[in-house]
Scaffold this motif. Structure first.
Motif, PDB file in Angstrom:
ATOM      1  N   LEU A   1      81.774  14.433 -33.299  1.00 56.32           N
ATOM      2  CA  LEU A   1      80.442  13.716 -33.207  1.00 56.32           C
ATOM      3  C   LEU A   1      79.708  14.045 -31.811  1.00 56.32           C
ATOM      4  O   LEU A   1      78.329  13.986 -31.694  1.00 56.32           O
ATOM      5  CB  LEU A   1      80.815  12.144 -32.793  1.00 56.32           C
ATOM      6  CG  LEU A   1      81.365  11.561 -33.980  1.00 56.32           C
ATOM      7  CD1 LEU A   1      81.967  10.106 -34.077  1.00 56.32           C
ATOM      8  CD2 LEU A   1      80.468  11.577 -35.211  1.00 56.32           C
ATOM      9  N   HIS A   2      80.177  14.076 -30.920  1.00 53.91           N
ATOM     10  CA  HIS A   2      79.733  14.510 -29.363  1.00 53.91           C
ATOM     11  C   HIS A   2      80.928  15.072 -28.318  1.00 53.91           C
ATOM     12  O   HIS A   2      81.925  14.672 -28.657  1.00 53.91           O
ATOM     13  CB  HIS A   2      79.031  13.405 -28.792  1.00 53.91           C
ATOM     14  CG  HIS A   2      77.964  13.762 -27.681  1.00 53.91           C
ATOM     15  ND1 HIS A   2      78.505  14.039 -26.515  1.00 53.91           N
ATOM     16  CD2 HIS A   2      76.700  13.535 -27.668  1.00 53.91           C
ATOM     17  CE1 HIS A   2      77.464  14.252 -25.713  1.00 53.91           C
ATOM     18  NE2 HIS A   2      76.343  14.028 -26.456  1.00 53.91           N
TER      19      HIS A   2
ATOM     20  N   GLY B   1      94.094  11.071 -20.772  1.00 55.45           N
ATOM     21  CA  GLY B   1      93.512  12.290 -20.241  1.00 55.45           C
ATOM     22  C   GLY B   1      92.478  13.239 -20.747  1.00 55.45           C
ATOM     23  O   GLY B   1      92.139  14.163 -20.616  1.00 55.45           O
ATOM     24  N   SER B   2      91.860  12.645 -22.010  1.00 58.27           N
ATOM     25  CA  SER B   2      90.903  13.236 -22.777  1.00 58.27           C
ATOM     26  C   SER B   2      89.543  12.896 -22.077  1.00 58.27           C
ATOM     27  O   SER B   2      89.508  11.912 -21.455  1.00 58.27           O
ATOM     28  CB  SER B   2      90.745  12.888 -24.184  1.00 58.27           C
ATOM     29  OG  SER B   2      90.647  11.554 -24.392  1.00 58.27           O
ATOM     30  N   PRO B   3      88.384  13.680 -22.595  1.00 58.18           N
ATOM     31  CA  PRO B   3      86.985  13.454 -21.803  1.00 58.18           C
ATOM     32  C   PRO B   3      86.594  11.980 -22.287  1.00 58.18           C
ATOM     33  O   PRO B   3      86.269  11.120 -21.653  1.00 58.18           O
ATOM     34  CB  PRO B   3      86.101  14.387 -22.597  1.00 58.18           C
ATOM     35  CG  PRO B   3      86.981  15.562 -22.960  1.00 58.18           C
ATOM     36  CD  PRO B   3      88.744  14.976 -23.037  1.00 58.18           C
ATOM     37  N   ALA B   4      87.078  11.377 -23.443  1.00 58.41           N
ATOM     38  CA  ALA B   4      86.978  10.054 -23.922  1.00 58.41           C
ATOM     39  C   ALA B   4      87.521   9.032 -22.816  1.00 58.41           C
ATOM     40  O   ALA B   4      86.815   7.961 -22.602  1.00 58.41           O
ATOM     41  CB  ALA B   4      86.874  10.082 -25.253  1.00 58.41           C
ATOM     42  N   ALA B   5      88.695   9.180 -22.703  1.00 51.87           N
ATOM     43  CA  ALA B   5      89.333   8.448 -21.979  1.00 51.87           C
ATOM     44  C   ALA B   5      89.023   8.298 -20.345  1.00 51.87           C
ATOM     45  O   ALA B   5      88.926   7.689 -19.898  1.00 51.87           O
ATOM     46  CB  ALA B   5      91.061   8.863 -21.999  1.00 51.87           C
TER      47      ALA B   5
ATOM     48  N   LYS C   1      76.651   8.025 -35.726  1.00 53.46           N
ATOM     49  CA  LYS C   1      76.149   9.554 -35.682  1.00 53.46           C
ATOM     50  C   LYS C   1      74.732   9.811 -35.447  1.00 53.46           C
ATOM     51  O   LYS C   1      74.517  10.567 -34.894  1.00 53.46           O
ATOM     52  CB  LYS C   1      76.773  10.357 -37.035  1.00 53.46           C
ATOM     53  CG  LYS C   1      76.819  11.798 -36.917  1.00 53.46           C
ATOM     54  CD  LYS C   1      77.503  11.992 -38.360  1.00 53.46           C
ATOM     55  CE  LYS C   1      77.266  13.497 -38.520  1.00 53.46           C
ATOM     56  NZ  LYS C   1      77.958  14.340 -39.609  1.00 53.46           N
ATOM     57  N   LYS C   2      74.018   9.232 -36.080  1.00 51.26           N
ATOM     58  CA  LYS C   2      72.647   9.342 -36.131  1.00 51.26           C
ATOM     59  C   LYS C   2      71.987   9.026 -34.707  1.00 51.26           C
ATOM     60  O   LYS C   2      71.017   9.574 -34.188  1.00 51.26           O
ATOM     61  CB  LYS C   2      71.737   8.480 -37.096  1.00 51.26           C
ATOM     62  CG  LYS C   2      70.061   8.664 -37.243  1.00 51.26           C
ATOM     63  CD  LYS C   2      69.675   7.886 -38.363  1.00 51.26           C
ATOM     64  CE  LYS C   2      68.199   8.142 -38.733  1.00 51.26           C
ATOM     65  NZ  LYS C   2      67.605   7.409 -39.757  1.00 51.26           N
TER      66      LYS C   2
ATOM     67  N   GLY D   1      71.908  14.862 -30.783  1.00 51.61           N
ATOM     68  CA  GLY D   1      71.219  15.711 -30.129  1.00 51.61           C
ATOM     69  C   GLY D   1      70.948  15.217 -28.737  1.00 51.61           C
ATOM     70  O   GLY D   1      70.154  15.869 -27.762  1.00 51.61           O
ATOM     71  N   SER D   2      71.762  14.033 -28.529  1.00 50.84           N
ATOM     72  CA  SER D   2      71.559  13.631 -26.895  1.00 50.84           C
ATOM     73  C   SER D   2      72.417  14.197 -25.868  1.00 50.84           C
ATOM     74  O   SER D   2      73.732  14.333 -26.206  1.00 50.84           O
ATOM     75  CB  SER D   2      71.801  12.027 -26.986  1.00 50.84           C
ATOM     76  OG  SER D   2      70.961  11.445 -27.732  1.00 50.84           O
ATOM     77  N   ASN D   3      72.122  14.608 -24.915  1.00 50.74           N
ATOM     78  CA  ASN D   3      73.109  15.256 -23.794  1.00 50.74           C
ATOM     79  C   ASN D   3      73.974  14.032 -23.176  1.00 50.74           C
ATOM     80  O   ASN D   3      74.911  14.184 -22.713  1.00 50.74           O
ATOM     81  CB  ASN D   3      72.173  15.992 -22.920  1.00 50.74           C
ATOM     82  CG  ASN D   3      71.673  17.336 -23.366  1.00 50.74           C
ATOM     83  OD1 ASN D   3      72.098  17.788 -24.298  1.00 50.74           O
ATOM     84  ND2 ASN D   3      70.406  17.631 -22.980  1.00 50.74           N
ATOM     85  N   LYS D   4      73.259  12.795 -23.087  1.00 52.85           N
ATOM     86  CA  LYS D   4      73.747  11.878 -22.268  1.00 52.85           C
ATOM     87  C   LYS D   4      73.977  10.594 -23.110  1.00 52.85           C
ATOM     88  O   LYS D   4      73.201  10.722 -24.312  1.00 52.85           O
ATOM     89  CB  LYS D   4      72.857  11.286 -21.101  1.00 52.85           C
ATOM     90  CG  LYS D   4      72.672  12.385 -20.190  1.00 52.85           C
ATOM     91  CD  LYS D   4      73.783  12.763 -19.186  1.00 52.85           C
ATOM     92  CE  LYS D   4      73.550  13.535 -18.172  1.00 52.85           C
ATOM     93  NZ  LYS D   4      74.671  13.907 -17.233  1.00 52.85           N
ATOM     94  N   LEU D   5      74.984   9.905 -23.261  1.00 51.65           N
ATOM     95  CA  LEU D   5      75.164   8.785 -24.194  1.00 51.65           C
ATOM     96  C   LEU D   5      75.132   7.227 -23.218  1.00 51.65           C
ATOM     97  O   LEU D   5      75.885   7.144 -22.182  1.00 51.65           O
ATOM     98  CB  LEU D   5      76.589   8.977 -24.763  1.00 51.65           C
ATOM     99  CG  LEU D   5      76.667  10.184 -25.448  1.00 51.65           C
ATOM    100  CD1 LEU D   5      78.009  10.071 -26.271  1.00 51.65           C
ATOM    101  CD2 LEU D   5      75.707  10.335 -26.730  1.00 51.65           C
ATOM    102  N   LEU D   6      74.631   6.434 -24.063  1.00 51.12           N
ATOM    103  CA  LEU D   6      74.602   4.937 -23.207  1.00 51.12           C
ATOM    104  C   LEU D   6      75.003   4.142 -24.259  1.00 51.12           C
ATOM    105  O   LEU D   6      74.688   3.818 -25.249  1.00 51.12           O
ATOM    106  CB  LEU D   6      73.348   4.571 -22.738  1.00 51.12           C
ATOM    107  CG  LEU D   6      73.269   3.080 -22.197  1.00 51.12           C
ATOM    108  CD1 LEU D   6      73.950   2.898 -20.817  1.00 51.12           C
ATOM    109  CD2 LEU D   6      71.740   2.574 -21.934  1.00 51.12           C
ATOM    110  N   LEU D   7      76.552   3.730 -24.122  1.00 51.37           N
ATOM    111  CA  LEU D   7      77.194   2.949 -25.166  1.00 51.37           C
ATOM    112  C   LEU D   7      77.280   1.584 -24.823  1.00 51.37           C
ATOM    113  O   LEU D   7      77.703   1.132 -23.580  1.00 51.37           O
ATOM    114  CB  LEU D   7      78.645   3.492 -25.311  1.00 51.37           C
ATOM    115  CG  LEU D   7      78.402   4.976 -25.880  1.00 51.37           C
ATOM    116  CD1 LEU D   7      80.025   5.226 -26.030  1.00 51.37           C
ATOM    117  CD2 LEU D   7      77.984   5.191 -26.875  1.00 51.37           C
TER     118      LEU D   7
END
Length: 464
Positions: free
Chosen positions: A378-379, A411-415, A440-441, A445-451
């Motif tokens: 996804l990213h 230890g992953s990027p998501a963690a 997903k939509k 194409g986003s470099n940054k994510l705001l969740l």
């Protein structure tokens, strides 16, 4: 010590009121009724003989680990820190916690405890009643029931005998053993206040024993025993607005904990299936609408998914589920609990009431349909996480819309970004989302994510 003696004497007098005497001979009530000679030479019941056998089976647990410290992204810029003369901040902090556990297999060293006691622990230290200490190995955990199994290699262990928690009745005496506030092994007593407590939002699968035996922080994972010293539950939580005990504690029935433990020992994990049916409790109004006798328990099927195991077995909306594998169903949560503890491929007999007649149908528990996605697909910043839709078997189904974080690798990027297993993403880049497709939509194409994330009873934003 004086207060403790007064308490034990008072409790003993209460028990004595229920114990018949004949020809000045004391008739013991189970293990706890063994005679005790007071200062006047009179015989009184005491819990001490039972506790002498039970206490060695309850252990103290101390855990330690390290968690990632969330920082302002500006702190990652060395030029920003140098300009404002800000020293580099630690990226991790050490965590420690205390709890309890119960030895259930002395020969193999298996210990039952709560998942939240050992969650995210790098080291698990066990201290026995006799003072010996051991490092424990994690065998498996099940966050949905909050059960974990750990193991130590030790000789001369004492295990508690396991009772049948299905035989419990409201009013039965109960004794809680644990390590509250790290004070050391402590015993409190009370009664079974209620059975089958659910809908509390503490765990995914709830069927709690409620007790007024004092349970405090540190008691988690400890033993709830009957007056024979048999294990009836694993102490788990309290209901309190202040954090202290107010006489409302909850324990996982040992029958449920034992079923989970057997799967964790054999497979290392719990693979839950489902039959593809939804149900609700029978209210007095529904009982009248279905022409059911007063006091009829059970759960009414509200929906059967096409092509599901329930559909193939012949279940229909409007069926009243009375029993699952011979166990009585009183609430809709019972249906979910019974099915949720069965592994995929197991056969389940479902006794229903339809048009005034009972019939039994057989279904085979099937794997949940999963549309899970690996975060890396996804990213890049979501690598190490797995995402999925909120399906009908989830306790969140119908209560919240979004995308569920199914798992996060340590230890992953998501963690490192702050995502946790069980989080629900309700918006991404300021766009509300209801499923994986919309997620997903929204991030494409986003470099940054705001969740925007729902976590437990709270909410937060994560900027990746």
């Amino acid at each position: 010590m004086k207060l403790l003696r007064i308490f034990l004497a008072g409790f003993a007098l209460q028990l004595a009121a229920f114990m018949p005497f004949a020809s000045n001979t004391l008739i013991p009530v189970a293990e706890a009724g063994l005679p005790f000679i007071d200062s006047q030479g009179k015989e009184l019941p005491t819990l001490a003989p039972m506790l002498e056998k039970s206490l060695p089976a309850v252990v103290n647990i101390a855990t330690s680990g390290r968690v990632r410290v969330r920082q302002n992204p500006l702190m990652d810029d060395p030029f920003f820190r140098r300009f404002f003369d800000i020293p580099e901040q630690p990226r991790e902090r050490k965590t420690e916690s205390l709890g309890s556990g119960v030895i259930v297999d002395a020969s193999k060293g298996y210990i039952l405890t709560n998942n939240h006691v050992i969650d995210k622990a790098d080291e698990i230290d066990i201290t026995l009643h006799d003072g010996r200490s051991f490092k424990a190995k994690l065998i498996g955990t099940d966050p949905e029931t909050d059960i974990a199994v750990i193991q130590i290699k030790a000789k001369e262990l004492t295990a508690l005998k396991i009772a049948n928690s299905d035989k419990l009745r409201v009013g039965d005496f109960a004794v809680a053993i644990g390590n509250p506030f790290g004070l050391g092994q402590t015993v409190t007593s009370g009664i079974v206040s209620a059975l089958g407590r659910s809908g509390l939002g503490i765990e995914g699968y709830e069927d709690f024993i409620q007790t007024d035996a004092s349970i405090n922080p540190g008691n988690s994972g400890g033993a709830l025993v009957n007056l024979r010293g048999e294990l009836i539950g694993i102490n788990t939580a309290i209901f309190s607005r202040s954090g202290g005990n107010i006489g409302i504690g909850f324990a996982i029935p040992i029958n449920m904990a034992k079923d989970v433990m057997l799967q964790l020992v054999e497979h290392g994990e719990l693979k839950r299936g489902r039959i593809g049916a939804q149900a609700q409790d029978i209210t007095p109004d529904l009982a009248q609408a279905f022409d059911l006798p007063n006091g009829t328990g059970g759960a009414v099927i509200t929906q059967v998914n096409p092509g599901s195991a329930a559909n193939r077995a012949g279940l229909k909306a409007g069926d009243i589920v009375l029993e699952i594998n011979g166990k009585e169903v009183e609430h809709a949560s019972d249906l979910r609990n019974f099915i949720g503890l069965l592994r995929v491929g197991k056969k389940v007999d479902i006794k229903v009431l339809r048009d005034g007649k009972t019939r039994t149908m057989r279904a085979v528990v099937q794997s949940p349909v999963s549309d899970g996605k690996q975060g890396k697909a996804l990213h890049p910043k979501l690598a190490g996480a797995q995402f999925g839709d909120i399906t009908e078997g989830s306790r969140l189904y119908g209560r919240i819309e979004g995308v569920l974080v199914v798992n996060v690798e340590r230890g992953s990027p998501a963690a490192e970004a702050g995502l946790r297993k069980g989080d629900v993403i309700i918006s991404a880049n300021r766009k509300n989302i209801k499923n994986l497709q919309q997620f997903k939509k929204a991030i494409k194409g986003s470099n940054k994510l705001l969740l925007n994330i729902r976590r437990g009873n709270g909410a937060l934003f994560l900027y990746l």
